[in-house]
Write a protein that holds these residues in place. Sequence first.
Motif, PDB file in Angstrom:
ATOM      1  N   GLY A 198     114.672  46.703  85.674  1.00  0.00           N
ATOM      2  CA  GLY A 198     114.828  45.287  85.365  1.00  0.00           C
ATOM      3  C   GLY A 198     113.561  44.486  85.582  1.00  0.00           C
ATOM      4  O   GLY A 198     112.964  44.541  86.655  1.00  0.00           O
TER       5      GLY A 198
ATOM      6  N   VAL B  56     113.288  38.935  89.718  1.00  0.00           N
ATOM      7  CA  VAL B  56     113.442  39.760  90.924  1.00  0.00           C
ATOM      8  C   VAL B  56     112.640  41.057  90.790  1.00  0.00           C
ATOM      9  O   VAL B  56     111.836  41.396  91.666  1.00  0.00           O
ATOM     10  CB  VAL B  56     114.942  40.013  91.217  1.00  0.00           C
TER      11      VAL B  56
ATOM     12  N   GLU C 137     112.369  48.193  81.665  1.00  0.00           N
ATOM     13  CA  GLU C 137     113.116  47.028  81.163  1.00  0.00           C
ATOM     14  C   GLU C 137     113.686  47.380  79.783  1.00  0.00           C
ATOM     15  O   GLU C 137     112.939  47.755  78.885  1.00  0.00           O
ATOM     16  CB  GLU C 137     112.186  45.810  81.080  1.00  0.00           C
ATOM     17  N   LYS C 138     114.998  47.216  79.623  1.00  0.00           N
ATOM     18  CA  LYS C 138     115.606  47.628  78.345  1.00  0.00           C
ATOM     19  C   LYS C 138     115.252  46.676  77.206  1.00  0.00           C
ATOM     20  O   LYS C 138     115.306  47.048  76.045  1.00  0.00           O
ATOM     21  CB  LYS C 138     117.117  47.748  78.475  1.00  0.00           C
ATOM     22  N   ASP C 139     114.882  45.461  77.547  1.00  0.00           N
ATOM     23  CA  ASP C 139     114.566  44.474  76.510  1.00  0.00           C
ATOM     24  C   ASP C 139     113.096  44.058  76.714  1.00  0.00           C
ATOM     25  O   ASP C 139     112.209  44.883  76.637  1.00  0.00           O
ATOM     26  CB  ASP C 139     115.545  43.306  76.653  1.00  0.00           C
TER      27      ASP C 139
ATOM     28  N   SER D 204     113.818  38.510  79.664  1.00  0.00           N
ATOM     29  CA  SER D 204     114.793  38.269  78.593  1.00  0.00           C
ATOM     30  C   SER D 204     116.224  38.204  79.114  1.00  0.00           C
ATOM     31  O   SER D 204     117.150  37.912  78.357  1.00  0.00           O
ATOM     32  CB  SER D 204     114.687  39.371  77.538  1.00  0.00           C
TER      33      SER D 204
ATOM     34  N   ALA E 224     118.219  27.480  84.634  1.00  0.00           N
ATOM     35  CA  ALA E 224     117.805  26.069  84.633  1.00  0.00           C
ATOM     36  C   ALA E 224     116.584  25.868  85.522  1.00  0.00           C
ATOM     37  O   ALA E 224     116.040  24.768  85.601  1.00  0.00           O
ATOM     38  CB  ALA E 224     118.952  25.179  85.111  1.00  0.00           C
ATOM     39  N   GLY E 225     116.191  26.911  86.240  1.00  0.00           N
ATOM     40  CA  GLY E 225     114.965  26.838  87.040  1.00  0.00           C
ATOM     41  C   GLY E 225     115.087  26.041  88.329  1.00  0.00           C
ATOM     42  O   GLY E 225     114.080  25.743  88.974  1.00  0.00           O
TER      43      GLY E 225
ATOM     44  N   GLY F 258     119.940  42.444  87.755  1.00  0.00           N
ATOM     45  CA  GLY F 258     120.610  41.146  87.630  1.00  0.00           C
ATOM     46  C   GLY F 258     122.091  41.289  87.347  1.00  0.00           C
ATOM     47  O   GLY F 258     122.790  42.040  88.047  1.00  0.00           O
TER      48      GLY F 258
ATOM     49  N   TYR G  99     126.102  19.623  86.139  1.00  0.00           N
ATOM     50  CA  TYR G  99     124.778  19.136  86.556  1.00  0.00           C
ATOM     51  C   TYR G  99     123.917  18.771  85.367  1.00  0.00           C
ATOM     52  O   TYR G  99     124.180  19.181  84.229  1.00  0.00           O
ATOM     53  CB  TYR G  99     124.047  20.174  87.422  1.00  0.00           C
TER      54      TYR G  99
ATOM     55  N   HIS H  82     121.488  31.828  92.136  1.00  0.00           N
ATOM     56  CA  HIS H  82     120.305  31.289  92.803  1.00  0.00           C
ATOM     57  C   HIS H  82     119.182  32.323  92.922  1.00  0.00           C
ATOM     58  O   HIS H  82     118.372  32.274  93.837  1.00  0.00           O
ATOM     59  CB  HIS H  82     120.633  30.612  94.136  1.00  0.00           C
ATOM     60  N   GLY H  83     119.134  33.210  91.942  1.00  0.00           N
ATOM     61  CA  GLY H  83     118.117  34.255  91.977  1.00  0.00           C
ATOM     62  C   GLY H  83     116.737  33.800  91.562  1.00  0.00           C
ATOM     63  O   GLY H  83     115.736  34.391  91.974  1.00  0.00           O
TER      64      GLY H  83
HETATM   65  C1  LIG Z   1     122.625  29.229  82.540  1.00  0.00           C
HETATM   66  C2  LIG Z   1     122.026  29.698  83.842  1.00  0.00           C
HETATM   67  C3  LIG Z   1     121.442  28.769  84.716  1.00  0.00           C
HETATM   68  C4  LIG Z   1     120.891  29.203  85.920  1.00  0.00           C
HETATM   69  N1  LIG Z   1     120.267  28.276  86.725  1.00  0.00           N
HETATM   70  C5  LIG Z   1     119.654  28.692  87.867  1.00  0.00           C
HETATM   71  C6  LIG Z   1     118.924  27.762  88.663  1.00  0.00           C
HETATM   72  O1  LIG Z   1     118.858  26.583  88.371  1.00  0.00           O
HETATM   73  N2  LIG Z   1     118.273  28.245  89.758  1.00  0.00           N
HETATM   74  C7  LIG Z   1     118.340  29.564  90.123  1.00  0.00           C
HETATM   75  O2  LIG Z   1     117.759  29.944  91.141  1.00  0.00           O
HETATM   76  N3  LIG Z   1     119.042  30.462  89.386  1.00  0.00           N
HETATM   77  C8  LIG Z   1     119.692  30.056  88.276  1.00  0.00           C
HETATM   78  N4  LIG Z   1     120.381  30.953  87.511  1.00  0.00           N
HETATM   79  C9  LIG Z   1     120.547  32.320  88.007  1.00  0.00           C
HETATM   80  C10 LIG Z   1     119.294  33.105  87.803  1.00  0.00           C
HETATM   81  O3  LIG Z   1     118.952  33.058  86.445  1.00  0.00           O
HETATM   82  C11 LIG Z   1     119.497  34.561  88.257  1.00  0.00           C
HETATM   83  O4  LIG Z   1     120.073  34.600  89.559  1.00  0.00           O
HETATM   84  C12 LIG Z   1     118.170  35.282  88.292  1.00  0.00           C
HETATM   85  O5  LIG Z   1     117.483  35.086  87.091  1.00  0.00           O
HETATM   86  C13 LIG Z   1     118.379  36.767  88.529  1.00  0.00           C
HETATM   87  O6  LIG Z   1     117.140  37.407  88.303  1.00  0.00           O
HETATM   88  P1  LIG Z   1     117.126  38.962  88.097  1.00  0.00           P
HETATM   89  O7  LIG Z   1     115.718  39.359  87.940  1.00  0.00           O
HETATM   90  O8  LIG Z   1     117.931  39.588  89.183  1.00  0.00           O
HETATM   91  O9  LIG Z   1     117.982  39.205  86.774  1.00  0.00           O
HETATM   92  P2  LIG Z   1     117.539  39.183  85.228  1.00  0.00           P
HETATM   93  O10 LIG Z   1     116.623  38.076  84.922  1.00  0.00           O
HETATM   94  O11 LIG Z   1     118.795  39.269  84.429  1.00  0.00           O
HETATM   95  O12 LIG Z   1     116.721  40.513  85.082  1.00  0.00           O
HETATM   96  C14 LIG Z   1     117.362  41.765  85.050  1.00  0.00           C
HETATM   97  C15 LIG Z   1     116.728  42.567  83.934  1.00  0.00           C
HETATM   98  O13 LIG Z   1     117.287  43.887  83.972  1.00  0.00           O
HETATM   99  C16 LIG Z   1     117.308  44.367  82.659  1.00  0.00           C
HETATM  100  N5  LIG Z   1     118.263  45.481  82.605  1.00  0.00           N
HETATM  101  C17 LIG Z   1     119.601  45.449  82.779  1.00  0.00           C
HETATM  102  N6  LIG Z   1     120.131  46.651  82.615  1.00  0.00           N
HETATM  103  C18 LIG Z   1     119.103  47.496  82.331  1.00  0.00           C
HETATM  104  C19 LIG Z   1     119.009  48.870  82.025  1.00  0.00           C
HETATM  105  N7  LIG Z   1     120.104  49.661  81.967  1.00  0.00           N
HETATM  106  N8  LIG Z   1     117.803  49.414  81.775  1.00  0.00           N
HETATM  107  C20 LIG Z   1     116.670  48.633  81.823  1.00  0.00           C
HETATM  108  N9  LIG Z   1     116.700  47.312  82.082  1.00  0.00           N
HETATM  109  C21 LIG Z   1     117.908  46.741  82.338  1.00  0.00           C
HETATM  110  C22 LIG Z   1     117.763  43.163  81.857  1.00  0.00           C
HETATM  111  O14 LIG Z   1     117.427  43.298  80.481  1.00  0.00           O
HETATM  112  C23 LIG Z   1     117.051  42.026  82.547  1.00  0.00           C
HETATM  113  O15 LIG Z   1     115.834  41.689  81.902  1.00  0.00           O
HETATM  114  C24 LIG Z   1     120.939  30.571  86.285  1.00  0.00           C
HETATM  115  C25 LIG Z   1     121.514  31.501  85.410  1.00  0.00           C
HETATM  116  C26 LIG Z   1     122.041  31.083  84.199  1.00  0.00           C
HETATM  117  C27 LIG Z   1     122.655  32.100  83.283  1.00  0.00           C
END
Ligand SMILES: Cc1cc2nc3c(=O)[nH]c(=O)nc-3n(C[C@H](O)[C@H](O)[C@H](O)COP(=O)(O)OP(=O)(O)OC[C@H]3O[C@@H](n4cnc5c(N)ncnc54)[C@H](O)[C@@H]3O)c2cc1C
Length: 383
Positions: free
Chosen positions: A11, A15, A35-37, A41, A48-49, A204, A251, A335-336
Motif C-alpha cells: 500500500g 501510511v 501498490e496495486k494502483d 490513489s 478531507a486532509g 488502508g 462538516y 484519521h489516518g
Molecule cells: C471522504 C474521506 C474523508 C477523510 N477525511 C480525513 C481527514 O479529514 N483527516 C484524516 O486524517 N483522515 C481522513 N480520512 C481518512 C484517511 O483518508 C485514511 O485514514 C488514510 O488515508 C489511510 O491511509 P492509508 O495509507 O492507510 O490508506 P490508503 O490511502 O487507502 O492506502 C492504502 C493503499 O493500499 C493499496 N492496496 C490495497 N490493497 C492492495 C493490494 N492487494 N495490493 C497492493 N496494494 C493494495 C490501495 O490501492 C491504497 O493505495 C478521510 C477518508 C475519506 C474517504
Amino acid sequence: MTETADIVIIGAGIVGCSIAYHLAVQGAGSVLVVEKDLVCSGATGKSAGGIRQQFATDLNVRLSLESLKMFHRMQDELGVDPAFRQVGYLFMATTPRELEMFRQQAEFQQRYGIPVRIVSPEDIRRIVHYVRLDDIIGGVYCPADGYAAPYEVTMGYASAARRLGVRIHEQRAVTGVLREGGRAAGVETSRGPIHAPIVVNAAGPEGGLIGEMAGVDVPVKPYRRQIFVTGPLAEFTEEPPLTIDYHRSWYFRAEMGGCLFSGPKDEESTFNTNVDWEHLAESVATAVARVPILEEAEIKRGWAGSYDISPDNNAILGAVPALPGFYLATGHSGHGFMHGPATGKLMAELILTGKTSMDISSLSLDRFRTGKPVREPMTMHEA
Ligand SMILES: Cc1cc2nc3c(=O)[nH]c(=O)nc-3n(C[C@H](O)[C@H](O)[C@H](O)COP(=O)(O)OP(=O)(O)OC[C@H]3O[C@@H](n4cnc5c(N)ncnc54)[C@H](O)[C@@H]3O)c2cc1C
C-alpha cells in the motif's frame, strides 16, 4: 530470477509511504512498496486532509502532536509544501451532554498545552457568522488545528523515500502473503512473488483483505464516505475553521475559495467508491440548513472514498505475534491522514528495533482479543 527485499510494504497511501520513508531514514536495508494502483490513489487521495489535536486518549493526542510537528517541518524535511492551513477545528454542540463531553475533553487536551477552548454561540458567530446557530448551545475550538494537502504530503514521502533508495512498484497487486516455517516470508503479486522476511500491511480500507491472505483476522472494513465542493463564495474569502455539526455528524471547510462539505455515509460496509449523485439533493439540504448561504452555491464536484474502519474506530498498529514478520498499520478509521507522519516514524522504529519512542501498544491487534478497545467519542462521530 527470485525477487527479494528486506521489507515489503503493501500500500502506497500516506501510511505506507511514511513508513517507507522513515525506514529508509532510520537505515533499513532494501524496502519495496507494492501498490496495486498508483501512489495516493486510495483513501488518502479522497481525504478531507483534516488535522486535529482534539482527541480523548493519551496516545491519539500524542500521535497528533508528533504529526503536527512533522507537518510543520515537512517543507524543509521533504522539500514539498504540505499546504498546511492552520485555520482551526470547531466542533458545535446541540445538546448539554455533547457540550459537557467537549468540556471534559478540552480540559484533558489543555494538559498537553493544546490551545483548545470552549466557545459560546456568540463566539461561534464571530468565527463563522454565516452558520445557522439557533439550535447550537456552544462548541469547542482549537485554532492550531487545520488541514493540509493529502496528495502533496503523500507524494512528498514517496519521492523522498525513492531518493533514499526505496523502490515503489505501482500497478502491482498483492494477491497473497507468503508464509514459511510459521513466519511471514513475502508476498505473491500480479507480477510474481517477492520474498521478504518482513511484510507490512498498510492497505488502508483493504487491510482486512490482506489479513485474510496472511491467515490473520484483521478487523478492518471499508465504509463509503463522500464529499462535495462548491464554486467560490464571497464569505469564504476569509477561511473558516474546519467546522463540525457534531450532532448531525456533518462538516465543512474551505476549498479553493468554495465550500467543501461532507455528503452521505454508508451504514453498511462496501468497497463501492462511486459518488451517489442520487442523494445529492439530500446532502445539499443538510448543508443549506446549517450554512444558508450555500443555497446560492453551485456544486462543482464530488468524490467518494472508503473510511478504513476498525471495531473501535481507531488504528491497528504493531506486530502480529501469531505471525512473526507480519506488521499492521491499518484501520485508521478516518484519521489516518493526520496521524500518518507519526505512524510512519513509529512503525519504522518498531520494525527495525522492536521498540518505539512512544508506547503504541494500546493500538495493537491484541486489544480486540483482550477486550481493551480504545474509547474516542469524537471519532465515533467522524470528522
Ligand atoms: C471522504 C474521506 C474523508 C477523510 N477525511 C480525513 C481527514 O479529514 N483527516 C484524516 O486524517 N483522515 C481522513 N480520512 C481518512 C484517511 O483518508 C485514511 O485514514 C488514510 O488515508 C489511510 O491511509 P492509508 O495509507 O492507510 O490508506 P490508503 O490511502 O487507502 O492506502 C492504502 C493503499 O493500499 C493499496 N492496496 C490495497 N490493497 C492492495 C493490494 N492487494 N495490493 C497492493 N496494494 C493494495 C490501495 O490501492 C491504497 O493505495 C478521510 C477518508 C475519506 C474517504
